[in-house]
Design a protein around this motif. Structure first.
Motif, PDB file in Angstrom:
ATOM      1  N   ILE A   1      -3.382 -13.582  -6.332  1.00 63.54           N
ATOM      2  CA  ILE A   1      -2.154 -13.097  -7.131  1.00 63.54           C
ATOM      3  C   ILE A   1      -1.997 -11.526  -6.796  1.00 63.54           C
ATOM      4  N   ASN A   2      -2.946 -10.800  -6.525  1.00 63.59           N
ATOM      5  CA  ASN A   2      -2.877  -9.434  -5.807  1.00 63.59           C
ATOM      6  C   ASN A   2      -1.803  -9.398  -4.775  1.00 63.59           C
ATOM      7  N   LEU A   3      -1.957 -10.603  -3.891  1.00 60.63           N
ATOM      8  CA  LEU A   3      -1.236 -10.475  -2.457  1.00 60.63           C
ATOM      9  C   LEU A   3       0.233 -10.680  -2.926  1.00 60.63           C
ATOM     10  N   MET A   4       0.423 -11.453  -4.019  1.00 63.55           N
ATOM     11  CA  MET A   4       1.734 -11.773  -4.258  1.00 63.55           C
ATOM     12  C   MET A   4       2.545 -10.722  -4.795  1.00 63.55           C
ATOM     13  N   LEU A   5       1.767  -9.966  -5.730  1.00 64.12           N
ATOM     14  CA  LEU A   5       2.138  -8.631  -6.379  1.00 64.12           C
ATOM     15  C   LEU A   5       2.471  -7.491  -5.437  1.00 64.12           C
ATOM     16  N   ASN A   6       1.520  -7.463  -4.747  1.00 63.65           N
ATOM     17  CA  ASN A   6       1.624  -6.339  -3.739  1.00 63.65           C
ATOM     18  C   ASN A   6       2.756  -6.705  -2.855  1.00 63.65           C
ATOM     19  N   SER A   7       3.122  -7.779  -2.104  1.00 60.83           N
ATOM     20  CA  SER A   7       4.068  -8.033  -1.371  1.00 60.83           C
ATOM     21  C   SER A   7       5.549  -8.192  -2.157  1.00 60.83           C
ATOM     22  N   LYS A   8       5.621  -8.742  -3.076  1.00 61.74           N
ATOM     23  CA  LYS A   8       6.864  -9.042  -3.697  1.00 61.74           C
ATOM     24  C   LYS A   8       7.135  -7.981  -5.019  1.00 61.74           C
ATOM     25  N   PHE A   9       6.327  -7.262  -5.645  1.00 61.79           N
ATOM     26  CA  PHE A   9       6.547  -6.757  -6.607  1.00 61.79           C
ATOM     27  C   PHE A   9       6.530  -5.250  -6.407  1.00 61.79           C
ATOM     28  N   TRP A  10       5.086  -4.779  -6.024  1.00 61.69           N
ATOM     29  CA  TRP A  10       4.669  -3.431  -5.989  1.00 61.69           C
ATOM     30  C   TRP A  10       5.196  -2.718  -4.598  1.00 61.69           C
ATOM     31  N   GLY A  11       5.436  -3.809  -3.596  1.00 58.73           N
ATOM     32  CA  GLY A  11       6.153  -3.210  -2.425  1.00 58.73           C
ATOM     33  C   GLY A  11       7.383  -2.921  -2.661  1.00 58.73           C
ATOM     34  N   PRO A  12       8.385  -3.507  -3.420  1.00 56.05           N
ATOM     35  CA  PRO A  12       9.991  -2.957  -3.741  1.00 56.05           C
ATOM     36  C   PRO A  12       9.674  -1.745  -4.493  1.00 56.05           C
ATOM     37  N   ILE A  13       8.772  -1.808  -5.498  1.00 58.03           N
ATOM     38  CA  ILE A  13       8.609  -0.400  -6.237  1.00 58.03           C
ATOM     39  C   ILE A  13       8.362   0.797  -5.355  1.00 58.03           C
ATOM     40  N   TYR A  14       7.351   0.698  -4.285  1.00 61.55           N
ATOM     41  CA  TYR A  14       6.988   1.759  -3.551  1.00 61.55           C
ATOM     42  C   TYR A  14       8.215   2.143  -2.500  1.00 61.55           C
ATOM     43  N   LEU A  15       8.800   1.136  -2.100  1.00 63.65           N
ATOM     44  CA  LEU A  15      10.213   1.470  -1.178  1.00 63.65           C
ATOM     45  C   LEU A  15      11.086   2.118  -1.939  1.00 63.65           C
ATOM     46  N   VAL A  16      11.667   1.693  -3.030  1.00 67.92           N
ATOM     47  CA  VAL A  16      12.614   2.425  -3.835  1.00 67.92           C
ATOM     48  C   VAL A  16      12.067   3.785  -4.174  1.00 67.92           C
ATOM     49  N   ARG A  17      10.729   3.863  -4.455  1.00 67.27           N
ATOM     50  CA  ARG A  17      10.095   5.149  -4.831  1.00 67.27           C
ATOM     51  C   ARG A  17      10.315   6.316  -3.924  1.00 67.27           C
ATOM     52  N   HIS A  18       9.971   5.811  -2.559  1.00 66.52           N
ATOM     53  CA  HIS A  18       9.895   6.747  -1.390  1.00 66.52           C
ATOM     54  C   HIS A  18      11.083   6.677  -0.607  1.00 66.52           C
ATOM     55  N   LEU A  19      12.053   5.930  -0.452  1.00 61.26           N
ATOM     56  CA  LEU A  19      13.320   5.718   0.230  1.00 61.26           C
ATOM     57  C   LEU A  19      14.570   6.210  -0.641  1.00 61.26           C
ATOM     58  N   SER A  20      14.392   5.785  -1.977  1.00 66.15           N
ATOM     59  CA  SER A  20      15.800   6.121  -2.674  1.00 66.15           C
ATOM     60  C   SER A  20      16.459   7.646  -2.716  1.00 66.15           C
TER      61      SER A  20
ATOM     62  N   ILE B   1       0.862  -1.274   0.098  1.00 69.38           N
ATOM     63  CA  ILE B   1       0.068   0.068  -0.039  1.00 69.38           C
ATOM     64  C   ILE B   1       0.797   1.095  -0.007  1.00 69.38           C
ATOM     65  N   GLU B   2       0.906   2.098  -1.175  1.00 67.93           N
ATOM     66  CA  GLU B   2       1.861   3.058  -1.182  1.00 67.93           C
ATOM     67  C   GLU B   2       1.742   4.049  -0.341  1.00 67.93           C
ATOM     68  N   GLY B   3       0.350   4.489   0.200  1.00 68.96           N
ATOM     69  CA  GLY B   3       0.368   5.369   1.185  1.00 68.96           C
ATOM     70  C   GLY B   3       1.142   5.142   2.598  1.00 68.96           C
ATOM     71  N   GLU B   4       1.114   3.848   2.929  1.00 72.94           N
ATOM     72  CA  GLU B   4       1.838   3.486   3.969  1.00 72.94           C
ATOM     73  C   GLU B   4       3.365   3.469   4.195  1.00 72.94           C
ATOM     74  N   VAL B   5       3.926   2.972   2.992  1.00 74.30           N
ATOM     75  CA  VAL B   5       5.082   3.160   2.593  1.00 74.30           C
ATOM     76  C   VAL B   5       5.477   4.610   2.727  1.00 74.30           C
ATOM     77  N   GLU B   6       4.896   5.380   2.036  1.00 77.70           N
ATOM     78  CA  GLU B   6       5.122   6.975   2.163  1.00 77.70           C
ATOM     79  C   GLU B   6       5.215   7.479   3.625  1.00 77.70           C
ATOM     80  N   ALA B   7       4.291   7.082   4.412  1.00 74.56           N
ATOM     81  CA  ALA B   7       4.127   7.234   5.744  1.00 74.56           C
ATOM     82  C   ALA B   7       5.390   6.901   6.507  1.00 74.56           C
ATOM     83  N   VAL B   8       6.005   5.884   6.261  1.00 78.15           N
ATOM     84  CA  VAL B   8       7.016   5.032   6.794  1.00 78.15           C
ATOM     85  C   VAL B   8       8.287   5.954   6.753  1.00 78.15           C
TER      86      VAL B   8
END
Length: 239
Positions: A101-120, A64-71
């Motif tokens: 399928i969405n659970l797999m994508l969110n945890s292992k694909f979208w999650g890394p994307i959001y982390l890099v987007r907001h922490l890099s 969830i991108e909003g939660e990653v951004e908050a962290v």
């Protein structure tokens, strides 16, 4: 491995269990301040109690991108970012539901994307990003269609980010079968038989251990000449 992460800030998504927890332990021993991101408040509390002031825990769903951004707003500086988080379902493709399928994508694909987007943007120039993909990207297994797609996607993402984010280094550890919490859905006696059976087919004669994969992650974090690398640590499964 004798490495130093003294005064470094390490962020590990999925650090409450398995490989992520093993890597957090090694990073703390090496002198790092470790930020652990996880979804389970119970597991986060256990980790906090075990490590004390050496870690900072953050409850968030990285899918969830909003939660990653908050962290990200709570972590002013990042030297090393690692994501081991995964919620995987192995079953025939025609039986997979969108929610799985969405659970797999969110945890292992979208999650890394959001982390890099907001922490890099908070990362030091000599820092690193390490993804954990998996053997399914290279060796087809019945029931592993989406797992293979996600792992392969991470590999391609990392190689491109290694160019775009340079000099920040971006790498991937690709594990084989590991005796970790991933297998907790199986009864203990069944789990042991399954893992022993898989291990007997490998050149090393056993499945992997979380500590061994954590060491691989630590190597990529601290080796300044490694970037765009897909490090396969799979007991010879892809030999």
């Amino acid at each position: 491995m004798n490495v130093s992460l003294q005064d470094k800030s390490v962020v590990i998504a999925g650090g409450t269990s398995g490989i992520g927890l093993a890597l957090a332990r090694k990073a703390v021993v090496a002198g790092a301040k470790v930020h652990i991101i996880g979804r389970s408040t119970e597991r986060l509390a256990l980790v906090q109690a075990a490590f004390g002031s050496d870690v900072v825990t953050h409850c968030a769903d990285i899918g969830i991108e909003g939660e990653v951004e908050a962290v990200s707003r709570q972590i002013p500086r990042v030297d090393h970012l690692v994501t081991t988080a995964a919620a995987l379902a192995f079953k025939p493709f025609v039986e997979l539901r969108n929610v799985e399928i969405n659970l797999m994508l969110n945890s292992k694909f979208w999650g890394p994307i959001y982390l890099v987007r907001h922490l890099s943007s908070r990362m030091s120039k000599d820092g690193s990003i390490t993804f954990f993909s998996g053997l399914a990207a290279y060796k087809a297994t019945s029931g592993g269609s989406i797992v293979a797609a996600v792992n392969g996607g991470l590999d391609g993402l990392a190689r491109t980010l290694a160019l775009e984010l340079a000099p920040i280094r971006v790498n991937v550890v690709s594990p084989g079968v590991v005796d970790s919490s991933t297998w907790d859905f199986l009864p203990e006696d069944v789990r042991e038989g399954v893992l022993n059976g898989i291990g007997s087919t490998l050149p090393v004669g056993r499945v992997g251990r979380s500590d061994e994969l954590a060491e691989a992650g630590l190597f990529l974090m601290t080796n300044g000449f490694a970037t765009g690398t897909i490090l396969q640590v799979d007991g010879g499964a892809n030999a």
